[in-house]
Scaffold this motif. Structure first.
Motif: not given
Length: 161
Positions: A70, A73, A97, A100-101, A103-106, A134
């Motif tokens: 990934d 990420a 989604r 969420r991506k 946030i999760e991936k930065g 964000r």
């Protein structure tokens, strides 16, 4: 050649054929960049074993898959990194989604794209996107893909200068 390089106008093109090759190319070149735009649709899985010769035909075959790296990420987790843009190709208007991506991936922002639309997506010359940050969501109306690229680059420029 996996690392075919060409350079023009401060843009470097590096040809890769695998997700791991792309990871290596991105990570070994990203620190010289102001921004990295991760628009490539890399497969989530790859064959666990590769064959250098023709595989014999059989009645049935089991194909074992492994998760590919990934890259977005991994880039997002770096303590020092360039500005990072990811993409979320979805089939519908729901941006949850993609958020969420982000946030999760930065990532610094995600470009949401409804690829199921007949006027936007992969097989047409126009696109309608939403830039998800964000603290901000910016819908971008239908326009040519060149104009969409200008909007994305313009937003990056606003945020990094």
């Amino acid at each position: 050649n996996e690392m075919n390089k060409a350079s023009s106008n401060n843009v470097r093109f590096i040809k890769t054929e695998t997700a791991s090759g792309m990871r290596e190319a991105v990570l070994s070149n990203c620190m010289d960049c102001d921004a990295v735009i991760m628009a490539a649709a890399v497969a989530d899985f790859a064959p666990a074993e590769m064959s250098s010769s023709k595989v014999e035909k059989s009645e049935a075959m089991v194909l074992n898959l492994v998760k590919t790296p990934d890259i977005l990420a991994e880039m997002g987790a770096l303590k020092k990194r360039p500005f990072l843009v990811g993409f979320a190709a979805e089939t519908g208007q729901d941006t949850s989604r993609a958020r969420r991506k982000l946030i999760e991936k930065g990532a610094d922002f995600i470009v949401f794209n409804n690829v199921a639309s007949e006027i936007s997506g992969f097989d047409v010359d126009t696109n309608e996107i939403t830039i998800i940050e964000r603290d901000k969501i910016t819908p971008v109306p239908l326009m040519t893909k060149d104009a969409v690229a200008d909007v994305i680059l313009g937003r990056i420029t606003e945020l990094i200068t």
